[in-house]
Design a protein around this motif. Structure first.
Motif, mmCIF file in Angstrom:
data_model
loop_
_atom_site.group_PDB
_atom_site.id
_atom_site.type_symbol
_atom_site.label_atom_id
_atom_site.label_comp_id
_atom_site.label_asym_id
_atom_site.label_seq_id
_atom_site.Cartn_x
_atom_site.Cartn_y
_atom_site.Cartn_z
ATOM 1 N N GLU A 137 57.864 31.920 53.183
ATOM 2 C CA GLU A 137 57.979 33.220 53.835
ATOM 3 C C GLU A 137 56.901 34.133 53.264
ATOM 4 O O GLU A 137 56.836 34.371 52.053
ATOM 5 C CB GLU A 137 59.370 33.802 53.615
ATOM 6 C CG GLU A 137 59.677 34.967 54.524
ATOM 7 C CD GLU A 137 61.161 35.284 54.580
ATOM 8 O OE1 GLU A 137 61.540 36.193 55.344
ATOM 9 O OE2 GLU A 137 61.930 34.618 53.855
ATOM 10 N N ASN A 138 56.018 34.630 54.124
ATOM 11 C CA ASN A 138 54.894 35.455 53.699
ATOM 12 C C ASN A 138 55.319 36.906 53.520
ATOM 13 O O ASN A 138 56.383 37.338 53.984
ATOM 14 C CB ASN A 138 53.754 35.356 54.717
ATOM 15 C CG ASN A 138 53.297 33.922 54.922
ATOM 16 O OD1 ASN A 138 53.196 33.159 53.964
ATOM 17 N ND2 ASN A 138 53.046 33.539 56.163
ATOM 18 N N ASP A 139 54.446 37.699 52.869
ATOM 19 C CA ASP A 139 54.749 39.106 52.589
ATOM 20 C C ASP A 139 54.904 39.928 53.865
ATOM 21 O O ASP A 139 55.636 40.920 53.890
ATOM 22 C CB ASP A 139 53.647 39.718 51.708
ATOM 23 C CG ASP A 139 53.615 39.084 50.324
ATOM 24 O OD1 ASP A 139 54.649 38.508 49.910
ATOM 25 O OD2 ASP A 139 52.557 39.132 49.665
ATOM 26 N N ASP A 140 54.186 39.537 54.942
ATOM 27 C CA ASP A 140 54.241 40.308 56.185
ATOM 28 C C ASP A 140 55.396 39.889 57.092
ATOM 29 O O ASP A 140 55.477 40.331 58.241
ATOM 30 C CB ASP A 140 52.918 40.198 56.949
ATOM 31 C CG ASP A 140 52.581 38.751 57.294
ATOM 32 O OD1 ASP A 140 53.354 37.846 56.913
ATOM 33 O OD2 ASP A 140 51.531 38.526 57.940
ATOM 34 N N GLY A 141 56.295 39.042 56.594
ATOM 35 C CA GLY A 141 57.451 38.623 57.377
ATOM 36 C C GLY A 141 57.225 37.364 58.189
ATOM 37 O O GLY A 141 58.167 36.846 58.800
ATOM 38 N N THR A 142 56.000 36.860 58.236
ATOM 39 C CA THR A 142 55.722 35.615 58.954
ATOM 40 C C THR A 142 56.074 34.422 58.070
ATOM 41 O O THR A 142 56.315 34.555 56.859
ATOM 42 C CB THR A 142 54.255 35.539 59.381
ATOM 43 O OG1 THR A 142 53.413 35.574 58.202
ATOM 44 C CG2 THR A 142 53.890 36.702 60.289
ATOM 45 N N LEU A 143 56.116 33.245 58.682
ATOM 46 C CA LEU A 143 56.422 32.005 57.973
ATOM 47 C C LEU A 143 55.239 31.054 58.072
ATOM 48 O O LEU A 143 54.559 31.008 59.101
ATOM 49 C CB LEU A 143 57.657 31.335 58.570
ATOM 50 C CG LEU A 143 58.954 32.152 58.613
ATOM 51 C CD1 LEU A 143 60.002 31.393 59.419
ATOM 52 C CD2 LEU A 143 59.461 32.441 57.218
ATOM 53 N N SER A 144 55.005 30.296 57.023
ATOM 54 C CA SER A 144 53.991 29.244 57.028
ATOM 55 C C SER A 144 54.691 27.903 56.887
ATOM 56 O O SER A 144 55.364 27.654 55.877
ATOM 57 C CB SER A 144 52.979 29.438 55.890
ATOM 58 O OG SER A 144 52.204 30.599 56.096
ATOM 59 N N LEU A 145 54.570 27.071 57.916
ATOM 60 C CA LEU A 145 55.118 25.712 57.878
ATOM 61 C C LEU A 145 53.979 24.775 57.498
ATOM 62 O O LEU A 145 53.022 24.606 58.266
ATOM 63 C CB LEU A 145 55.707 25.327 59.230
ATOM 64 C CG LEU A 145 56.257 23.904 59.351
ATOM 65 C CD1 LEU A 145 57.420 23.680 58.388
ATOM 66 C CD2 LEU A 145 56.686 23.612 60.787
ATOM 67 N N LEU A 146 54.070 24.187 56.307
ATOM 68 C CA LEU A 146 52.992 23.338 55.776
ATOM 69 C C LEU A 146 53.410 21.880 55.852
ATOM 70 O O LEU A 146 54.495 21.506 55.390
ATOM 71 C CB LEU A 146 52.687 23.718 54.323
ATOM 72 C CG LEU A 146 52.361 25.192 54.052
ATOM 73 C CD1 LEU A 146 52.206 25.437 52.560
ATOM 74 C CD2 LEU A 146 51.085 25.586 54.773
ATOM 75 N N TRP A 147 52.545 21.055 56.434
ATOM 76 C CA TRP A 147 52.794 19.621 56.517
ATOM 77 C C TRP A 147 51.815 18.891 55.594
ATOM 78 O O TRP A 147 50.600 19.049 55.728
ATOM 79 C CB TRP A 147 52.603 19.122 57.951
ATOM 80 C CG TRP A 147 53.714 19.507 58.863
ATOM 81 C CD1 TRP A 147 53.772 20.575 59.690
ATOM 82 C CD2 TRP A 147 54.954 18.812 59.028
ATOM 83 N NE1 TRP A 147 54.963 20.607 60.372
ATOM 84 C CE2 TRP A 147 55.712 19.532 59.989
ATOM 85 C CE3 TRP A 147 55.495 17.662 58.481
ATOM 86 C CZ2 TRP A 147 56.970 19.132 60.386
ATOM 87 C CZ3 TRP A 147 56.757 17.259 58.879
ATOM 88 C CH2 TRP A 147 57.477 17.990 59.823
#
Length: 596
Positions: free
Chosen positions: A39-49
């Motif tokens: 969960e990023n600081d700006d409220g977005t999410l990073s899905l890492l594969w």
């Protein structure tokens, strides 16, 4: 008999054997494709594969959706294009991939993915529900925000969901791009007779105030913003209503009527009939409109609101189509922003007209009917888009081909108009001819079993989306079975006859299965060698509960996998084949099993 088989398998790695017999195993699916969610600081999410070397994930088989609400946006990175003779071109990810997600109101994600090993193994589709901490959760635990972060395991590997929700597709394209599209559609609507009734209404607002240019700009801006907000509210209402119907709208009983509605809306744009609000509704709205005083900001806002409902006849069809389109997404924010952009697109030229003068807008004429026809084709295309969910791919290609063919013929008809200048006529003639040719090629490709819009004739060339077809006599004949009990009974019956059994795990989405079908089970020597064996096939395309239980019981991680079982019911585990294999290697394995 399979109890003996499984006893022999005890203590042996479940990941399969090397094709060359060097004991290098395929990785289990959760080791080949590892994901993490941040969960990023700006409220977005990073899905890492994190993808193991020599493995890859399919882009088109990856779904990222909100588990309890629609997502705002999902941004996918570009992948690498690979090509094979059975499925054509596919976009895949190697090594590492990162998806950026704007979650909106969602508190958990539904993830679906599928990948393969370059050595020739395809894993079944995998599905899981995770919270924003990357922990697996059960769908039943998402009924309220108080359950966010619950760590009840959810079964991975459920059958891949078939619904391709509109919200997911639009999110993939990006919110900004979608707003630009709707704004452009609004601009197109200005050049149709349906917006003409707004011009005298807006003029009344300006004249009533005897406004100068600055005041005229402010009044027209309030008028247009009120109109756009009205459309936005309609979009939100449609999306909220559709959110409860989203799953239902995937059923043929609902999709077919929706497609028919879009066709009827399109026919109205082609001038076969007119659609508008009932007369008694229009009369009442018109009376309210006439009572409003021009010149005040409040009056301009009220007139903008009423004009959004009065604009007719042709505004009714595109607006109705957009509302149905948005309702299917169930995404309220998308619906609101999209129709707000549509209204602003319609209003931008009106603001310029009220501020600067009537010389900015072209004069009405027959060309406006051509713009209406553009919306007609857009509505027809939307109907086909809905039908894609339930129709065969070849039939879908045929429908797109017919639509493209009609579009080309319409362009040619416009070119033949006596009002067209010579250079424009030549350009339209050429463009129409190209479009007609492409539409015809699509229909020919569909008749030949093709499925690809941009490569409609690949099936005729023996490659692409359509698998090669072979006569039954050209390759080994298998009998299908479904459950572990079916297999146990078949092996026992074969053992009573002193017969060996070959078990093949197959799936339609497995590229390597197609290769083995043609190059191994289509090889004359292999067919002859297998002639005295019982040949069984487990088709795990659906990957349902029985398929998962069968693969789990036999420690099969995915197709293609080939088991060799003796008359005594024991599998010759050392000769199990996982992944692709050549005909000669397969015959060597079979011979080794029989000799031992």
């Amino acid at each position: 008999m399979l109890s003996t088989l499984m006893a022999l398998a005890t203590g042996i790695p479940a990941y399969g054997q090397s094709l060359l017999g060097n004991n290098s195993d395929f990785l289990p699916v959760d080791h080949a494709f590892e994901y993490s969610l941040e969960e990023n600081d700006d409220g977005t999410l990073s899905l890492l594969w994190d993808i193991a070397p020599d493995y890859y994930l399919y882009r088109e088989r990856m779904e990222i959706e909100g588990a309890d609400a629609g997502l705002e946006q999902v941004s996918y990175p570009p992948g690498r294009t690979i090509t094979d003779e059975f499925f054509g071109e596919s976009e895949v990810y190697f090594n590492r991939a990162e998806m950026l997600i704007e979650p909106g109101d969602a508190t958990a994600l539904n993830l679906t993915w599928q990948g393969c090993a370059e050595a020739g193994l395809c894993y079944p589709p995998q599905s899981v529900t995770v919270n924003f901490a990357g922990q697996e959760v059960a769908a039943a635990d998402l009924s309220g925000p108080e359950n966010k972060g619950t760590t009840v395991p959810a079964p991975a590997g459920d059958a891949m969901a078939e619904d391709q929700s509109l919200a997911s597709q639009l999110a993939t394209s990006g919110l900004i791009w979608n707003l630009v599209i709707f704004f452009g559609l609004g601009l197109l609507l200005v050049f149709t007779p349906c917006v003409l009734p707004m011009i005298p209404i807006l003029s009344a607002v300006i004249v009533g105030s005897n406004a100068r240019r600055g005041r005229a700009f402010v009044l027209s801006l309030v008028f247009v913003v009120a109109m756009a907000i009205t459309y936005a509210l309609l979009g939100v209402a449609a999306a909220l209503a559709g959110a409860n119907l989203q799953a239902i709208l995937q059923a043929p009983v609902f999709i077919v009527p929706l497609a028919i509605i879009f066709v009827l809306l399109a026919l109205s744009m082609f001038g076969l009939y007119e659609l508008q609000l009932p007369a008694f509704v229009r009369d009442r709205l018109d009376k309210v409109n006439r009572r409003q005083k021009g010149g005040s900001l409040g009056g301009a806002a009220v007139m903008g609101f009423i004009s959004a409902l009065l604009a007719s006849p042709c505004m009714t069809a595109p607006l109705a189509g957009a509302l149905i389109y948005i309702a299917d997404s169930g995404n309220a924010s998308l619906g609101g922003f999209a129709l707000l952009a549509l209204g602003l697109g319609m209003g931008a030229p009106l603001i310029a007209l009220a501020t600067i003068g009537s010389g900015l807008l072209p004069k009405p004429g027959a060309w406006m009917n051509a713009v209406k026809a553009v919306f007609g084709f857009i509505l027809l295309g939307t109907a086909v888009w809905f039908l894609e969910r339930i129709l065969d791919d070849s039939l879908t290609l045929a429908l797109w081909g017919a639509l493209i063919l009609l579009l080309g013929m319409s362009v040619r008809q416009i070119a033949q108009s006596r009002h067209s200048e010579a250079p424009l006529k030549a350009l339209l003639n050429g463009a129409g001819a190209v479009v007609i040719l492409w539409g015809a090629l699509m229909m020919i490709g569909a008749a030949a079993g093709g499925t690809q819009l941009w490569q409609p004739l690949t099936s005729l060339a023996g490659s692409g989306a359509a698998p090669r077809q072979m006569a039954d006599t050209d390759y080994a004949r298998f009998e299908s079975f479904k459950s572990i009990n079916d297999l146990d009974q078949a092996v026992e019956n074969a053992g009573a006859r002193g017969q060996w059994t070959l078990v093949d795990f197959y799936a339609d989405w497995c590229i390597s299965c197609k290769v083995i079908e043609e190059e191994v089970f289509g090889d004359p020597d292999v067919i002859e060698t297998l002639s005295d064996m019982q040949l069984l096939r487990a088709d795990v395309t659906v990957n349902d509960k029985l398929d998962q239980e069968l693969m789990s019981e036999l420690q099969v991680i995915g197709p293609p996998t080939i088991l060799i079982i003796g008359p005594d019911g024991q599998e010759y585990r050392a000769q199990r084949t996982t992944g692709e294999v050549s005909a000669s290697q397969f015959l060597e394995r079979l011979a080794a099993a029989r000799q031992s």
